[in-house]
Design a protein around this motif. Structure first.
Motif, PDB file in Angstrom:
ATOM      1  N   ASP A 219       0.887  -1.165   0.000  1.00  0.00           N
ATOM      2  CA  ASP A 219       0.000   0.000   0.000  1.00  0.00           C
ATOM      3  C   ASP A 219       0.924   1.213   0.000  1.00  0.00           C
ATOM      4  O   ASP A 219       2.157   1.066   0.005  1.00  0.00           O
ATOM      5  CB  ASP A 219      -0.930  -0.040   1.217  1.00  0.00           C
ATOM      6  CG  ASP A 219      -2.238   0.714   0.958  1.00  0.00           C
ATOM      7  OD1 ASP A 219      -2.301   1.495  -0.017  1.00  0.00           O
ATOM      8  OD2 ASP A 219      -3.193   0.538   1.723  1.00  0.00           O
ATOM      9  N   LEU A 220       0.371   2.401  -0.026  1.00  0.00           N
ATOM     10  CA  LEU A 220       1.224   3.588  -0.166  1.00  0.00           C
ATOM     11  C   LEU A 220       1.275   4.452   1.103  1.00  0.00           C
ATOM     12  O   LEU A 220       2.303   5.062   1.400  1.00  0.00           O
ATOM     13  CB  LEU A 220       0.723   4.423  -1.360  1.00  0.00           C
ATOM     14  CG  LEU A 220       1.549   5.607  -1.809  1.00  0.00           C
ATOM     15  CD1 LEU A 220       2.983   5.201  -2.171  1.00  0.00           C
ATOM     16  CD2 LEU A 220       0.896   6.289  -3.013  1.00  0.00           C
ATOM     17  N   GLU A 221       0.167   4.466   1.854  1.00  0.00           N
ATOM     18  CA  GLU A 221       0.058   5.419   2.962  1.00  0.00           C
ATOM     19  C   GLU A 221       1.069   5.182   4.081  1.00  0.00           C
ATOM     20  O   GLU A 221       1.385   6.088   4.842  1.00  0.00           O
ATOM     21  CB  GLU A 221      -1.367   5.395   3.542  1.00  0.00           C
ATOM     22  CG  GLU A 221      -2.433   5.979   2.626  1.00  0.00           C
ATOM     23  CD  GLU A 221      -3.028   4.972   1.649  1.00  0.00           C
ATOM     24  OE1 GLU A 221      -2.459   3.863   1.509  1.00  0.00           O
ATOM     25  OE2 GLU A 221      -4.056   5.294   1.025  1.00  0.00           O
TER      26      GLU A 221
ATOM     27  N   HIS B 134      -2.472  -0.285  -3.749  1.00  0.00           N
ATOM     28  CA  HIS B 134      -3.016   1.023  -3.385  1.00  0.00           C
ATOM     29  C   HIS B 134      -3.904   1.542  -4.515  1.00  0.00           C
ATOM     30  O   HIS B 134      -3.568   1.398  -5.699  1.00  0.00           O
ATOM     31  CB  HIS B 134      -1.866   2.005  -3.130  1.00  0.00           C
ATOM     32  CG  HIS B 134      -2.325   3.435  -2.992  1.00  0.00           C
ATOM     33  ND1 HIS B 134      -3.019   3.880  -1.894  1.00  0.00           N
ATOM     34  CD2 HIS B 134      -2.208   4.503  -3.830  1.00  0.00           C
ATOM     35  CE1 HIS B 134      -3.304   5.173  -2.056  1.00  0.00           C
ATOM     36  NE2 HIS B 134      -2.828   5.567  -3.229  1.00  0.00           N
ATOM     37  N   TRP B 135      -5.061   2.094  -4.121  1.00  0.00           N
ATOM     38  CA  TRP B 135      -5.948   2.804  -5.048  1.00  0.00           C
ATOM     39  C   TRP B 135      -6.261   1.965  -6.282  1.00  0.00           C
ATOM     40  O   TRP B 135      -6.915   0.946  -6.159  1.00  0.00           O
ATOM     41  CB  TRP B 135      -5.293   4.164  -5.390  1.00  0.00           C
ATOM     42  CG  TRP B 135      -6.207   5.167  -6.022  1.00  0.00           C
ATOM     43  CD1 TRP B 135      -7.530   5.356  -5.774  1.00  0.00           C
ATOM     44  CD2 TRP B 135      -5.841   6.138  -7.005  1.00  0.00           C
ATOM     45  NE1 TRP B 135      -8.000   6.385  -6.534  1.00  0.00           N
ATOM     46  CE2 TRP B 135      -7.002   6.887  -7.298  1.00  0.00           C
ATOM     47  CE3 TRP B 135      -4.653   6.456  -7.656  1.00  0.00           C
ATOM     48  CZ2 TRP B 135      -7.006   7.931  -8.226  1.00  0.00           C
ATOM     49  CZ3 TRP B 135      -4.650   7.495  -8.577  1.00  0.00           C
ATOM     50  CH2 TRP B 135      -5.811   8.221  -8.850  1.00  0.00           C
TER      51      TRP B 135
ATOM     52  N   HIS C  43      -1.173   1.057   6.405  1.00  0.00           N
ATOM     53  CA  HIS C  43      -1.598   2.116   7.330  1.00  0.00           C
ATOM     54  C   HIS C  43      -2.502   1.517   8.401  1.00  0.00           C
ATOM     55  O   HIS C  43      -3.062   0.429   8.210  1.00  0.00           O
ATOM     56  CB  HIS C  43      -2.363   3.194   6.561  1.00  0.00           C
ATOM     57  CG  HIS C  43      -3.440   2.601   5.714  1.00  0.00           C
ATOM     58  ND1 HIS C  43      -4.674   2.254   6.217  1.00  0.00           N
ATOM     59  CD2 HIS C  43      -3.439   2.199   4.414  1.00  0.00           C
ATOM     60  CE1 HIS C  43      -5.395   1.697   5.256  1.00  0.00           C
ATOM     61  NE2 HIS C  43      -4.665   1.640   4.152  1.00  0.00           N
TER      62      HIS C  43
ATOM     63  N   HIS D   1      -7.266   4.678   7.692  1.00  0.00           N
ATOM     64  CA  HIS D   1      -8.573   4.405   7.095  1.00  0.00           C
ATOM     65  C   HIS D   1      -8.750   2.900   6.981  1.00  0.00           C
ATOM     66  O   HIS D   1      -7.781   2.141   7.140  1.00  0.00           O
ATOM     67  CB  HIS D   1      -8.739   5.071   5.710  1.00  0.00           C
ATOM     68  CG  HIS D   1      -7.830   4.549   4.645  1.00  0.00           C
ATOM     69  ND1 HIS D   1      -6.530   4.965   4.480  1.00  0.00           N
ATOM     70  CD2 HIS D   1      -8.030   3.617   3.686  1.00  0.00           C
ATOM     71  CE1 HIS D   1      -5.974   4.344   3.460  1.00  0.00           C
ATOM     72  NE2 HIS D   1      -6.869   3.498   2.948  1.00  0.00           N
TER      73      HIS D   1
END
Ligand SMILES: [Zn+2]
Length: 262
Positions: free
Chosen positions: A8-10, A61-62, A103, A115
């Motif tokens: 993921d990126l966060e 991610h996304w 995250h 989130h």
């Protein structure tokens, strides 16, 4: 030994701003993606050093299109793009799951970009009665295929969340969260070195890591942000409206239950 790297990126070191760094409308997003691939490459290197024979990366991610193929370690395959048949494509048959850039769950105090699944649509998720984030979803999904999650990196709150669920997991903190969009970021090069060492050590320690298993049937409750979202969800078999913001999903196992969510 086959290693599956969920990304993921966060939670990546140096990433703190949602609009500037996590959606592709700003040059800072492309820089954040470079930070991501550096951490992924560190994990890939650690895995091969520890004896992995195959590594697959899932860009998650996304829209699932964040990892630049030309910068990714050439020994690793990568699941990329949107519309994939399942969330953790090709997971069955792997020996270990490694999480990079995750995250903390929605509502975690002091966490960076906390989130659960959809920051604009979901408030909370409970899995068999337990408040869970995306790390939990990954761990239970892996557990369904008898695979342990042996490593996770992200901010200090994500690391605590991971250790609470899987106490012998190896974690690496990329930053200390101050609030939703601010953190003390540790030196990126040091973080990447720690990820490489951490994945290496985690694979050597794999026998001591508990694989998470859910009792059947599996029940997920999602609390949505508003009634408009709930109104748009069809109540079919396996879905039950609990109140104007909560829907309960029930399946025989985690994959069946997960598929009911969307
Ligand atoms: Zn994300």
């Amino acid at each position: 030994m086959k290693v599956y790297i969920m990304t993921d990126l966060e939670g990546v070191g140096g990433v703190v701003k949602q609009d500037l760094q996590t959606v592709s409308i700003n040059p800072e997003y492309y820089r954040a993606c470079e930070y991501l691939v550096e951490e992924v490459n560190a994990a890939v290197a650690g895995a091969f050093d520890a004896g992995a024979t195959e590594v697959m990366v899932s860009d998650s991610h996304w829209q699932g299109f964040n990892i630049r193929m030309d910068l990714l370690d050439s020994r690793a395959a990568c699941v990329t793009g949107s519309g994939r048949p399942s969330w953790m494509v090709g997971l069955e048959g792997f020996d270990a799951v490694v999480c990079i850039g995750l995250h903390a769950m929605s509502g975690t105090e002091g966490a960076v970009l906390d989130h659960t699944w959809d920051p604009d649509g979901w408030n909370n998720l409970w899995i068999n009665g337990k408040l869970s984030g995306e790390f939990g979803l990954i761990a239970y999904m892996a557990g369904h295929y008898n695979i342990p999650v042996i490593f996770a990196s992200g901010d200090d709150k994500l690391c605590l969340e991971a250790k609470t669920l899987v106490n012998s997991i190896t974690v690496v903190e990329t930053k200390k969260g101050l609030c939703r969009e601010s953190a003390i970021c540790y030196p990126l090069k040091q973080v990447r070195l720690k990820i490489k060492e951490g994945v290496f050590n985690a694979l050597k320690n794999i026998k001591n890591v508990k694989t998470l298993k859910l009792e059947s049937p599996v029940e997920m409750i999602v609390e949505y942000k508003n009634t408009r979202i709930v109104d748009g969800i069809k109540i079919i078999n396996g879905r039950k409206l609990l109140n104007s913001k909560k829907i309960e999903y029930k399946g025989k196992d985690v994959t069946e239950c997960f598929n009911l969510l969307f």
